[in-house]
Design an enzyme around this catalytic site. Structure first.
Site, short mmCIF file in Angstrom:
data_model
loop_
_atom_site.label_atom_id
_atom_site.label_comp_id
_atom_site.label_asym_id
_atom_site.label_seq_id
_atom_site.Cartn_x
_atom_site.Cartn_y
_atom_site.Cartn_z
N ASP A 84 9.50 6.36 -2.37
CA ASP A 84 9.61 5.10 -3.10
C ASP A 84 8.30 4.31 -3.01
O ASP A 84 8.01 3.70 -2.00
CB ASP A 84 10.76 4.28 -2.52
CG ASP A 84 11.01 2.99 -3.30
OD1 ASP A 84 10.47 2.85 -4.42
OD2 ASP A 84 11.75 2.13 -2.80
N ASP A 284 6.89 2.94 -10.04
CA ASP A 284 7.94 3.00 -9.01
C ASP A 284 8.58 4.38 -8.96
O ASP A 284 9.46 4.70 -9.75
CB ASP A 284 8.99 1.93 -9.32
CG ASP A 284 10.06 1.84 -8.25
OD1 ASP A 284 9.94 2.54 -7.22
OD2 ASP A 284 11.02 1.08 -8.44
#
Length: 462
Positions: A84, A284
Site C-alpha cells: 500500500d 495508490d
C-alpha cells in the site's frame, strides 16, 4: 621493496580500522543483529547497491490486491501483506488477543517486550498530523488507522527483526517499527482480503522505506511492477531504476501527506481535451481500482458511452461486479476482444512537460467471470474521497512505477512485469541472469529472548 610493503600494510590496517569503526557506528544499537556478509562476491554483486527485491502475488480481479510475503520476528514467521503506497503504517494481525482477525491464532504475530513507547518520535510520526497524547511518556504507543473503504486497524506499535537480503549480497536483520493490530474492522460489502496485514509504503516517517533509509541501508526510493497476468515485483532501493525510458513528474509538496501525489493534471480522451483540468492525483497500490472525482468520472462515463453507440456492447445490470458493466452478444474472454470499442485515456501533468500517464483500455476495464466488461474507474466523490483522484492497481499494471523520495519525483515506464528483475549474483558473458534464490528474504534466526506483554487495548486519539 620492504619499505613499500610496510607502507601498504599500514594502509591496509588503517582501512580495516575505518571499516570496523563505521560498521560499529551504523549498528551500535545492541538490538541490531550483526550483518553477515557473503564470503565472496562476483563482479555483478559489486555493481549493485543496497536494494531489497520481493516477488508479488495477486491481481486486480478477482482477488483485488497485490501482496508480498515478509518474514518478521525471531524465530522468523512469514506474513502475507497487502502492499500500500497510500499509507505509511505497516501492521500485522496480532495475538493480544485479536478481534476481527481473519487468520488462525497460530498464524498471528505474538508481541513480547518489544512495545514502542509513547515518547518515541516514531509514535508521533504515526499520529501526524494530530498530536499524540501520552498519559505518561513510558506508556505504550497506540495507533488507529482507517482506510478509504472504512476498514480499520487498532493496535500498538512494536519493533522486531526483518530479515532481508540485499542485491549487493548483504544479509541484514534490522529492527523496524510496525503495528501489532489486535482489533480489525471491515464494514464494507466485500469480505476482507486473506492477507495478514498491510505493508505501508507511503512517504511518512513511520513507513518501512523511511526506516530503512534512516538506518542508512537503502536509498529512499521504491518501486513496483504489477503484472496484468498476476504477480510482479516490489523493490526498496534505487538499483533497479532504469537509466533511460522513464517519464517523471514532481511530487506535490505537503508535509502532512503520507501518500504519493502529483498534479495538477488534465484528463484527455483519445488524445483530445475533455475540459477536465486541475486534477490532484494520488498513486495508490492499496486501491484495486481507479477513482475520479465527480466531474472527471461523469465526463469519462459520458465519453465512453458515446463511443459505444452503435457497438455490440450494451449496458447490463445483471452483473454487480462493478457499478458500470457492458454485455456483448457472446461472453467476452479478454479485453482484446473489445479493445477497439474503447479509446485510451491520458492524464497530462502540467508541471512536467509532455509527461502523460497513458491509460489503455486494459488499464481501466476488467472482464468478469460472467464474461462481461466492467469499468474499473469509480466515482470517488460518491465514496467520500472528495476531490481526490486515486490511480489504483488497475491503472498501474504492466508499468514499472517508481517513487523517488530523494528527488521528490514519481516516474513510470511500460514494461513486462512477468519477469523478475535481473539481479543475480552471477554474471556470464555480459548478460544478467534472473535471480534464482531467496528473493529479498533471508531465512535467518536471530536469538533474542522475548517476553509477551499484552497491550491494554485502549484507543488512540487521532
Amino acid at each position: 621493496m620492504e619499505r613499500k610493503s610496510k607502507r601498504m600494510m599500514l594502509v591496509l590496517l588503517l582501512l580495516l580500522f575505518m571499516f570496523a569503526t563505521t560498521f560499529q557506528e551504523c549498528f551500535s544499537d545492541s538490538s541490531q543483529p550483526p550483518i553477515k556478509r557473503m564470503s565472496t562476491q562476483s563482479t555483478a554483486a559489486r555493481r549493485f547497491g543496497s536494494t531489497a527485491v520481493f516477488p508479488l502475488t495477486g491481481n486486480v480481479y478477482p482477488l483485488g490486491y497485490y501482496s508480498v510475503s515478509l518474514k518478521i520476528g525471531n524465530p522468523p514467521k512469514i506474513y502475507e501483506l497487502d502492499i500500500d503506497t497510500g499509507s505509511d503504517l505497516t501492521w500485522v494481525q496480532c495475538d493480544a488477543p485479536c478481534k476481527g482477525c481473519t487468520k488462525p491464532r497460530a498464524s498471528l504475530y505474538n508481541p513480547g517486550n518489544n512495545l514502542i513507547l509513547c515518547k518515541d518520535p516514531l509514535c508521533s510520526a504515526v499520529h501526524l498530523p494530530a498530536n499524540v497524547r501520552c498519559e505518561t511518556p513510558n506508556d505504550q504507543c497506540d495507533y488507529e488507522v482507517e482506510y478509504a473503504d472504512h476498514g480499520s486497524s487498532l493496535g500498538v506499535l512494536v519493533t522486531d527483526h526483518f530479515p532481508l537480503r540485499l542485491t549487493n549480497g548483504s544479509l541484514l536483520g534490522p529492527r523496524l517499527a510496525f503495528g501489532c493490530g489486535y482489533d480489525q474492522s471491515n464494514p464494507g460489502p466485500n469480505p476482507p482480503p486473506p492477507t495478514s496485514g498491510v505493508l505501508g509504503l507511503g512517504n511518512g516517517k513511520a513507513s518501512i522505506m523511511s526506516q530503512l533509509n534512516g538506518l542508512g541501508l537503502t536509498r529512499n526510493v521504491l518501486g513496483h511492477c504489477l503484472s496484468g497476468r498476476g504477480g510482479g515485483f516490489l523493490f526498496l532501493g534505487d538499483d533497479l531504476v532504469p537509466s533511460s525510458g522513464m517519464v517523471w513528474t514532481p511530487m506535490s509538496h505537503n508535509s502532512l501527506e503520507k501518500h504519493y501525489s502529483s498534479g495538477p493534471a488534465e484528463l484527455l480522451h483519445g488524445g483530445k481535451a475533455t475540459g477536465v483540468m486541475g486534477l490532484q492525483v494520488i498513486f495508490d497500490s492499496g486501491s484495486s481500482y481507479t477513482y475520479f472525482n465527480f466531474q472527471a468520472y461523469k465526463t469519462t462515463l459520458d465519453m465512453l458511452k458515446k463511443d459505444l453507440k452503435g457497438k455490440p456492447l450494451k449496458d447490463t445490470r445483471d452483473d454487480r461486479t462493478l457499478p458500470i458493466c457492458w454485455k456483448g452478444p457472446k461472453p467476452v474472454k479478454t479485453i482484446s476482444d473489445v479493445k477497439d470499442y474503447f479509446k485510451p485515456l491520458q492524464l497530462s501533468f502540467s508541471k512536467a512537460k509532455n509527461v502523460k500517464l497513458e491509460l489503455s483500455p486494459e488499464a481501466y476495464l476488467i472482464v468478469t467471470k460472467q464474461g462481461n466488461v466492467c469499468l474499473g474507474i469509480l466515482n470517488g466523490t460518491e465514496v467520500g474521497l472528495g476531490d481526490y483522484n486515486i490511480i489504483g492497481d488497475i491503472s498501474l499494471q504492466d508499468k514499472m512505477v517508481i517513487y523517488n523520495n530523494e528527488k521528490q519525483q514519481i516516474g513510470w515506464v511500460s514494461t513486462n512485469c512477468n519477469r523478475l528483475p535481473n539481479v543475480d549474483r552471477d554474471y556470464n558473458d555480459g548478460f544478467w541472469l534472473p535471480y534464482k534464490a531467496d528473493f529479498g528474504i533471508l531465512e535467518e534466526h536471530y536469538s533474542t529472548a522475548s517476553k509477551i506483554n499484552k497491550p491494554t487495548g485502549r484507543k488512540s486519539e487521532l
